[in-house]
Design an enzyme around this catalytic site. Sequence first.
Site, mmCIF file in Angstrom:
data_model
loop_
_atom_site.group_PDB
_atom_site.id
_atom_site.type_symbol
_atom_site.label_atom_id
_atom_site.label_comp_id
_atom_site.label_asym_id
_atom_site.label_seq_id
_atom_site.Cartn_x
_atom_site.Cartn_y
_atom_site.Cartn_z
ATOM 1 N N GLU A 1 0.846 -1.094 -0.047
ATOM 2 C CA GLU A 1 -0.120 0.077 -0.115
ATOM 3 C C GLU A 1 0.888 1.322 -0.122
ATOM 4 O OE1 GLU A 1 -3.630 1.959 2.884
ATOM 5 O OE2 GLU A 1 -2.613 0.384 3.424
ATOM 6 N N GLU B 1 2.782 10.358 11.478
ATOM 7 C CA GLU B 1 3.673 9.767 12.635
ATOM 8 C C GLU B 1 4.021 8.501 12.490
ATOM 9 O OE1 GLU B 1 1.251 13.572 13.391
ATOM 10 O OE2 GLU B 1 0.874 11.531 12.825
#
Length: 408
Positions: free
Chosen positions: A248, A376
């Site tokens: 992905e 993050e």
Amino acid sequence: MNFDDTPEEAAYRATVRAWIAANAPDLSRLSPEERRNWHPAHKEVARQWQATKADAGYACLSWPKEQGGAGGSAIEEAIFNQEENRAGLQFTYFMTGLHMLLPALMEHNKDAASLARVPPAVRGEEIWCQLFSEPASGSDSAGVRCAAVKDGDEWVINGQKVWNSGAQIADYGMLVARTDPDVPKHKGLTVFWLDMKTPGVEVRPIRMMSGDNELNEVFLTDVRIPDSQRVGELGGGWKVIISTLMNERAALGSGTGLNWRDVMKLAGQVASWDGTALEDPAFREWLADLYVDAEAIRLLSFRTLTSLSKGAAPGPEGSAGKLLWSNLAQTLTDKALDVLDHAGLMDDPDEALLGGAFQHRFLWAPGLRLGGGTDEIMKNIIAERVLGLPGDVRVDKTVPFREIPNGR
């Protein structure tokens, strides 16, 4: 490192470019509204184009022929993808299945029933969605609470998934469920594939501020599927998840959607103090910075290509590309609306410049920094796997999942 095509690659690129020019769908016959992703007319054009590619041997070029591919090389597939993007043919309906889920399915399953699902997807006849994220476990892919309980040769699944792209039109999905709550969270997961029309599966579209309904909630109530639809080993779901997420991030990190050429085209049509916005020195300086970031994404994609050409899985370079791309998309659309000034408030595709593409993407762009792993998470992966920094503190890593507070 030399990024130029070899003579053989250059000849192949010329062949591909000529074929695309001769066979590409004419999107201009669609209205501006119909050209937007997820419109039924746009989806039908995408389906026909996928079938056309498959018939000519250009769909999933590097996949085995028995799985509907062409048995070609990763380099050939990369060249075709580059030329397809160059021609403005960016259809996302099949990305989840062909770039993320089905490679993992083929890696972990060799049974006939599972592999039979691959050729129809290659031809665009079946669309897949990813059923991973949950309301209480977005970026924590191991925090899944959707439960699968064994009942004879079947599994009974109950739970909820969310932010599922394309689930409202998907034929099949790949789902991660918790099959053992008495072991640490990464060890009690199992992945399954299922028909989205299976009794007990309910899809509820989420209306987004961009006007799209690409994202969905999926509720699973006493959903029964056979054990033969398990992907990989029982309790081995984390391996499948990692395969999927690496694919992905590599796919997202390759950079799709509006780019620096599009913002140049827009700026050339907008009046400024002296001529057009494209002639403004401040805009040109910003555009140069944007181009540098875009080149970084392109060159990182070559790292992924190198891994694939050697038979390896995509690595952490996909996370770096994804981080750059999602931030670039937001920066680019924000600047485009600044250039448009008051006209940036107008997103009517029949009236706005370039069909309101930048206004539409501006409202979508913040979500790109969440989907596929937040900024993050990407920074943690880069810090730990590229820079070799100490791992983040994970206090629940060895705790049985049943003992982890659910925050309710």
